[in-house]
Design a protein around this motif. Structure first.
Motif, mmCIF file in Angstrom:
data_model
loop_
_atom_site.group_PDB
_atom_site.id
_atom_site.type_symbol
_atom_site.label_atom_id
_atom_site.label_comp_id
_atom_site.label_asym_id
_atom_site.label_seq_id
_atom_site.Cartn_x
_atom_site.Cartn_y
_atom_site.Cartn_z
ATOM 1 N N THR A 113 0.835 -1.196 0.000
ATOM 2 C CA THR A 113 0.000 0.000 0.000
ATOM 3 C C THR A 113 0.864 1.239 0.000
ATOM 4 O OG1 THR A 113 -1.759 1.170 1.201
ATOM 5 C CG2 THR A 113 -0.162 -0.011 2.522
ATOM 6 N N TRP A 114 0.382 2.304 -0.644
ATOM 7 C CA TRP A 114 1.065 3.583 -0.606
ATOM 8 C C TRP A 114 0.050 4.699 -0.786
ATOM 9 C CZ3 TRP A 114 1.132 0.471 -4.879
ATOM 10 C CH2 TRP A 114 0.781 1.027 -6.104
ATOM 11 N N GLN A 115 0.496 5.923 -0.525
ATOM 12 C CA GLN A 115 -0.381 7.088 -0.571
ATOM 13 C C GLN A 115 0.209 8.145 -1.492
ATOM 14 O OE1 GLN A 115 -0.695 9.886 2.874
ATOM 15 N NE2 GLN A 115 -2.879 9.417 2.822
ATOM 16 N N MET A 116 -0.667 8.808 -2.250
ATOM 17 C CA MET A 116 -0.272 9.945 -3.063
ATOM 18 C C MET A 116 -0.805 11.216 -2.399
ATOM 19 S SD MET A 116 -0.940 8.553 -6.950
ATOM 20 C CE MET A 116 0.071 9.835 -7.711
ATOM 21 N N GLN A 117 0.075 12.217 -2.306
ATOM 22 C CA GLN A 117 -0.314 13.488 -1.735
ATOM 23 C C GLN A 117 0.583 14.573 -2.328
ATOM 24 O OE1 GLN A 117 0.132 12.524 2.397
ATOM 25 N NE2 GLN A 117 2.330 12.869 2.425
ATOM 26 N N ARG A 118 0.413 15.791 -1.868
ATOM 27 C CA ARG A 118 1.119 16.901 -2.490
ATOM 28 C C ARG A 118 2.578 16.974 -2.054
ATOM 29 N NH1 ARG A 118 2.255 22.361 -1.673
ATOM 30 N NH2 ARG A 118 2.171 23.634 -3.574
ATOM 31 N N SER A 119 2.882 16.645 -0.808
ATOM 32 C CA SER A 119 4.233 16.801 -0.290
ATOM 33 C C SER A 119 4.559 15.667 0.667
ATOM 34 C CB SER A 119 4.385 18.154 0.412
ATOM 35 O OG SER A 119 3.516 18.226 1.533
ATOM 36 N N GLY A 120 5.815 15.644 1.113
ATOM 37 C CA GLY A 120 6.248 14.606 2.041
ATOM 38 C C GLY A 120 7.055 13.530 1.342
ATOM 39 N N LEU A 121 7.541 12.590 2.127
ATOM 40 C CA LEU A 121 8.323 11.481 1.593
ATOM 41 C C LEU A 121 7.391 10.397 1.061
ATOM 42 C CD1 LEU A 121 11.069 11.191 4.358
ATOM 43 C CD2 LEU A 121 11.308 12.184 2.075
ATOM 44 N N LEU A 122 7.725 9.867 -0.106
ATOM 45 C CA LEU A 122 6.903 8.859 -0.764
ATOM 46 C C LEU A 122 7.422 7.470 -0.398
ATOM 47 C CD1 LEU A 122 4.706 7.959 -2.743
ATOM 48 C CD2 LEU A 122 6.343 8.349 -4.607
ATOM 49 N N THR A 123 6.628 6.716 0.352
ATOM 50 C CA THR A 123 7.000 5.361 0.753
ATOM 51 C C THR A 123 5.819 4.422 0.555
ATOM 52 O OG1 THR A 123 6.362 5.757 3.061
ATOM 53 C CG2 THR A 123 8.678 6.146 2.474
ATOM 54 N N ALA A 124 6.129 3.138 0.497
ATOM 55 C CA ALA A 124 5.125 2.087 0.430
ATOM 56 C C ALA A 124 5.351 1.126 1.588
ATOM 57 C CB ALA A 124 5.203 1.338 -0.896
ATOM 58 N N THR A 125 4.277 0.488 2.030
ATOM 59 C CA THR A 125 4.357 -0.487 3.116
ATOM 60 C C THR A 125 4.029 -1.862 2.565
ATOM 61 O OG1 THR A 125 3.709 1.161 4.774
ATOM 62 C CG2 THR A 125 3.491 -1.158 5.378
ATOM 63 N N ALA A 126 4.985 -2.777 2.668
ATOM 64 C CA ALA A 126 4.806 -4.157 2.219
ATOM 65 C C ALA A 126 4.591 -5.048 3.430
ATOM 66 C CB ALA A 126 6.020 -4.629 1.421
ATOM 67 N N ARG A 127 3.474 -5.769 3.438
ATOM 68 C CA ARG A 127 3.163 -6.696 4.529
ATOM 69 C C ARG A 127 3.538 -8.107 4.097
ATOM 70 N NH1 ARG A 127 -2.592 -5.971 6.905
ATOM 71 N NH2 ARG A 127 -1.523 -4.049 7.533
ATOM 72 N N LEU A 128 4.355 -8.779 4.897
ATOM 73 C CA LEU A 128 4.906 -10.075 4.527
ATOM 74 C C LEU A 128 4.455 -11.161 5.481
ATOM 75 C CD1 LEU A 128 8.592 -8.922 3.875
ATOM 76 C CD2 LEU A 128 6.791 -9.204 2.170
ATOM 77 N N VAL A 129 4.357 -12.366 4.942
ATOM 78 C CA VAL A 129 4.149 -13.578 5.735
ATOM 79 C C VAL A 129 5.336 -14.488 5.480
ATOM 80 C CG1 VAL A 129 2.730 -15.630 6.077
ATOM 81 C CG2 VAL A 129 1.632 -13.415 5.696
ATOM 82 N N ALA A 130 6.045 -14.871 6.537
ATOM 83 C CA ALA A 130 7.243 -15.698 6.411
ATOM 84 C C ALA A 130 7.004 -17.077 7.002
ATOM 85 C CB ALA A 130 8.434 -15.029 7.091
ATOM 86 N N GLN A 131 7.837 -18.012 6.603
ATOM 87 C CA GLN A 131 7.739 -19.359 7.172
ATOM 88 C C GLN A 131 8.373 -19.419 8.544
ATOM 89 O OE1 GLN A 131 10.128 -22.570 5.540
ATOM 90 N NE2 GLN A 131 8.400 -23.980 5.674
#
Length: 303
Positions: free
Chosen positions: A126-144
């Motif tokens: 997931t990520w967000q678009m907006q006018r300013s700020g740092l652009l990051t995405a959050t990846a949710r993982l499932v591990a063994q």
């Protein structure tokens, strides 16, 4: 943080790790304790026993021209790459029932502590678009599971040149036309993983299978015309494109082929401008044959 894709689920490769940029991570393994329910030994409880191991968590990563392709591959599967020389175009398509697994190592050399998480499968990004700020995405993982040591198992990871996208480079299109008056937008793609929790003596899972995917989000707009409201009332679908382009030529385009909008509540809360939020949902487009397409253009020859 170092990442490599696995050829066998749950088995970290001996080489081929890449150093990944990240802002933070909660990826880890935990094993809760189960309280004793037995009676007859007085008021003081008996010793607890260990429950199954759960390994999962989030990784916050920047949207950049090269490293983000690894997370797109984890979300959608291997891309179709075109181009005989740089720049290369990598097209990731939704709908695959087979997702690659990864081995991810996080290291704290000063302790020292190196944790290798094998069998990592991406559940949601997931990520967000907006006018300013740092652009990051959050990846949710499932591990063994998790393996902890005092030395690294990733060797010397390959380094990538960081070319980061910013909110200033973003634009939103609707049916090929720039969508104006947008204040912010959220995009969430979920594989809705189903953990295969078979009986094992090590407490780990056997795998994580993707189920029906979901692509949802929201757009908040200044209420200046009734185009989106009319679409919502008519129950029609539109194509929406969320794109970033760097001056050097690298780009990331996320195209959602069939977006359905709900009818929003239009509130007048004061003398300031009126805004409306549309919590949209995406579905498979019958013409294109899929729900979304992510295209990354960069100098990476392959993923």
């Amino acid at each position: 943080m170092a990442l490599a894709f696995e050829t066998t689920y749950g088995t970290p490769p001996l080489s081929g790790f890449t150093r990944m940029p990240f802002a933070s991570t909660s990826l880890g393994a935990e094993q809760p304790l189960l309280n004793s329910e037995l009676l007859g030994y007085g008021r003081d409880p008996l010793a607890p026993i260990k429950d199954a191991v759960t390994a999962d968590g989030d990784v916050v990563v920047p949207l950049d021209a090269e490293a983000f392709g690894f997370w797109l591959k984890a979300a959608f599967g291997a891309p179709t790459t075109t181009g005989v020389e740089a720049p290369y175009s990598h097209e990731f398509q939704s709908g695959s029932w087979t997702l690659p697994s990864m081995s991810i190592e996080t290291g704290m050399p000063e302790v020292p502590r190196y944790a290798m998480y094998s069998g990592c499968v991406l559940d949601q990004i997931t990520w967000q678009m907006q006018r300013s700020g740092l652009l990051t995405a959050t990846a949710r993982l499932v591990a063994q599971g998790e393996t902890v040591g005092t030395t690294t198992s990733a060797g010397t990871p390959a380094a990538l040149e960081l070319k980061r996208f910013g909110h200033f480079n973003g634009a939103i299109m609707r049916n090929g036309t720039a969508l104006g008056n947008v204040v912010s937008a959220d995009i969430t793609y979920a594989n809705n993983l189903d953990r295969i929790e078979t009986i094992r003596n090590d407490g780990r899972i056997d795998g994580a299978d993707p189920s029906i995917a979901a692509l949802t989000g929201s757009i908040e707009v200044r209420f200046a015309d009734s185009t989106l409201v009319t679409q919502a009332i008519n129950g029609e679908a539109c194509e929406m494109e969320f794109a970033y382009v760097l001056p050097s030529g690298e780009s990331f385009t996320f195209t959602v082929h069939a977006v359905y909008l709900p009818r929003p509540r239009i509130e007048i809360s004061g003398p300031q401008g009126v805004q409306a939020t549309f919590y949209w949902q995406a579905a498979r487009d019958s013409v294109v044959g899929r729900m979304c397409t992510a295209t990354l253009v960069n100098d990476a020859e392959t993923y």
